[in-house]
Design a protein around this motif. Structure first.
Motif, PDB file in Angstrom:
ATOM      1  N   TYR A 140      -9.980   4.021   6.721  1.00 37.31           N
ATOM      2  CA  TYR A 140     -10.777   3.289   6.054  1.00 37.31           C
ATOM      3  C   TYR A 140      -9.957   2.360   5.275  1.00 37.31           C
ATOM      4  O   TYR A 140      -8.370   2.760   4.918  1.00 37.31           O
TER       5      TYR A 140
ATOM      6  N   PHE B  55      -9.009  -0.470   2.526  1.00 35.51           N
ATOM      7  CA  PHE B  55      -8.644  -1.139   1.048  1.00 35.51           C
ATOM      8  C   PHE B  55      -8.401  -2.612   0.725  1.00 35.51           C
ATOM      9  O   PHE B  55      -7.272  -2.637   1.045  1.00 35.51           O
ATOM     10  N   GLY B  56      -8.984  -2.536  -0.263  1.00 36.18           N
ATOM     11  CA  GLY B  56      -9.046  -3.530  -0.739  1.00 36.18           C
ATOM     12  C   GLY B  56      -7.748  -4.175  -2.257  1.00 36.18           C
ATOM     13  O   GLY B  56      -7.390  -2.752  -2.153  1.00 36.18           O
ATOM     14  N   SER B  57      -7.483  -5.212  -2.689  1.00 32.44           N
ATOM     15  CA  SER B  57      -7.015  -4.240  -3.376  1.00 32.44           C
ATOM     16  C   SER B  57      -6.965  -4.189  -4.674  1.00 32.44           C
ATOM     17  O   SER B  57      -5.747  -4.031  -5.546  1.00 32.44           O
TER      18      SER B  57
ATOM     19  N   PHE C 136     -15.470   7.534  -6.157  1.00 32.58           N
ATOM     20  CA  PHE C 136     -16.696   6.955  -5.246  1.00 32.58           C
ATOM     21  C   PHE C 136     -17.873   6.543  -5.836  1.00 32.58           C
ATOM     22  O   PHE C 136     -18.275   7.996  -6.747  1.00 32.58           O
TER      23      PHE C 136
ATOM     24  N   TYR D 278     -15.362   2.162  -4.757  1.00 32.90           N
ATOM     25  CA  TYR D 278     -14.742   2.760  -5.883  1.00 32.90           C
ATOM     26  C   TYR D 278     -14.041   2.931  -7.125  1.00 32.90           C
ATOM     27  O   TYR D 278     -13.763   1.475  -7.385  1.00 32.90           O
TER      28      TYR D 278
ATOM     29  N   ARG E  56      -8.997  -5.209 -10.988  1.00 31.50           N
ATOM     30  CA  ARG E  56      -8.477  -4.519 -12.928  1.00 31.50           C
ATOM     31  C   ARG E  56      -9.504  -4.911 -13.481  1.00 31.50           C
ATOM     32  O   ARG E  56      -9.447  -6.012 -13.999  1.00 31.50           O
TER      33      ARG E  56
ATOM     34  N   PHE F 277     -11.791  -0.497  -6.230  1.00 25.29           N
ATOM     35  CA  PHE F 277     -12.344  -0.600  -4.728  1.00 25.29           C
ATOM     36  C   PHE F 277     -12.617  -0.728  -4.723  1.00 25.29           C
ATOM     37  O   PHE F 277     -13.899  -0.077  -4.602  1.00 25.29           O
TER      38      PHE F 277
ATOM     39  N   LEU G  93      -9.237  -0.462 -12.273  1.00 28.73           N
ATOM     40  CA  LEU G  93      -9.698  -0.423 -10.916  1.00 28.73           C
ATOM     41  C   LEU G  93      -9.738  -0.073 -10.360  1.00 28.73           C
ATOM     42  O   LEU G  93     -11.266   1.211 -10.365  1.00 28.73           O
TER      43      LEU G  93
ATOM     44  N   GLN H 225     -11.198   3.690 -10.305  1.00 26.70           N
ATOM     45  CA  GLN H 225     -10.405   4.798 -10.292  1.00 26.70           C
ATOM     46  C   GLN H 225      -9.223   4.407 -11.931  1.00 26.70           C
ATOM     47  O   GLN H 225      -9.111   3.768 -12.001  1.00 26.70           O
TER      48      GLN H 225
ATOM     49  N   ASP I  18      -8.084  10.013  -9.054  1.00 25.00           N
ATOM     50  CA  ASP I  18      -8.150   9.819  -8.154  1.00 25.00           C
ATOM     51  C   ASP I  18      -9.374   8.963  -7.704  1.00 25.00           C
ATOM     52  O   ASP I  18     -10.287   8.908  -9.106  1.00 25.00           O
ATOM     53  N   PRO I  19      -9.445   8.386  -7.193  1.00 19.53           N
ATOM     54  CA  PRO I  19     -10.865   7.452  -6.786  1.00 19.53           C
ATOM     55  C   PRO I  19     -11.396   7.866  -6.596  1.00 19.53           C
ATOM     56  O   PRO I  19     -11.718   9.330  -6.174  1.00 19.53           O
TER      57      PRO I  19
ATOM     58  N   TYR J 247     -17.719   0.211   0.851  1.00 24.29           N
ATOM     59  CA  TYR J 247     -17.870   1.913  -0.377  1.00 24.29           C
ATOM     60  C   TYR J 247     -17.118   0.835  -1.651  1.00 24.29           C
ATOM     61  O   TYR J 247     -15.878   0.505  -1.544  1.00 24.29           O
TER      62      TYR J 247
END
Lengths: 112, 112
Positions: A101, A103-105, A45, A35, A108, A90, A88, A37, A42-43, A33
């Motif tokens: 789920y 998430f990766g770091s 989709f 995302y 940015r 993700f 950001l 942000q 909020d993130p 997925y």
């Protein structure tokens, strides 16, 4: 344990340039997925892939595209960048039937 | 719609108990997850509820009432490191490739 790997961690681009973000999901996870942000938001989709096929699409601009490759890594391609694309980004991955789920770091992206 | 509403901010002191509420729209709802996110960090999965009732995981518990379209995250024995944003998120199905739709997020500030 292996995690979701995203690259690069930081990216600075000028308006109208293009950017490519990469995501390497956890091995044997079948869904990826993306995302977005924004600050204090909020993130949101963008898009997802299940077994390398697009499975769902959210509020992704037409200027953005994504794909998942045979090795399951995914790339988010962003063209004609705008200042509002600064955020950001993700990537997350999950295995079938798994409700948590990972998430990766994040990457940015700053558009100047 | 798929919106999820949360309080924007909650404050508490170390050692206290805090409850973060989440209300959601029922259309296409399947389950409710909770994620923690520190500033600049990735969302981290905390818990998931598909059925009514309480799920307990250490200091954190999550509750769901499908009839009331409502859930909450309960954090006990608060620590300074719990200062973060907390998001509820819904999924729309029971398969692994269902996207998460995030709530508005609650910023938790824990003071000494």
């Amino acid at each position: 344990a292996a995690g979701v790997i995203q690259s690069p961690r930081h990216l600075i681009k000028e308006k109208r340039e293009t950017a490519t973000l990469k995501c390497y999901p956890i091995p044997r996870h079948d869904t990826v997925y993306w995302y977005q942000q924004g600050p204090g938001q909020d993130p949101q989709f963008l898009i997802s892939f299940y077994e390398k096929m697009q499975s769902d699409k959210g509020s992704i601009p037409d200027r953005f595209s994504a794909q998942q490759f045979s090795d399951y890594h995914s790339e988010l391609n962003m063209s004609s960048l705008e200042l509002g694309d600064s955020a950001l980004y993700f990537c997350a991955s999950s295995a079938g039937g798994d409700y948590g789920y990972t998430f990766g770091s994040g990457t940015r992206l700053t558009v100047v | 719609g798929q919106s999820l509403e949360q309080p924007s901010e909650v404050t508490a002191v170390e050692g206290a108990i805090v409850q973060i509420n989440c209300t959601y729209q029922t259309s296409g709802f399947y389950g409710l997850s909770w994620y923690q996110q520190h500033d600049g960090g990735a969302p981290t999965f905390l818990s998931y509820n598909a059925l009514d009732g309480l799920e307990e995981t250490g200091r954190f518990s999550s509750f769901l009432s499908r009839s009331d379209s409502y859930g909450y995250l309960l954090l006990q024995e608060l620590q300074m490191k719990d200062s973060a944003s907390y998001f509820c998120a819904r999924t729309g199905g029971n398969t692994g490739f269902q996207k998460l739709v995030f709530g508005t997020g609650t910023r938790l500030l824990v003071s000494p």
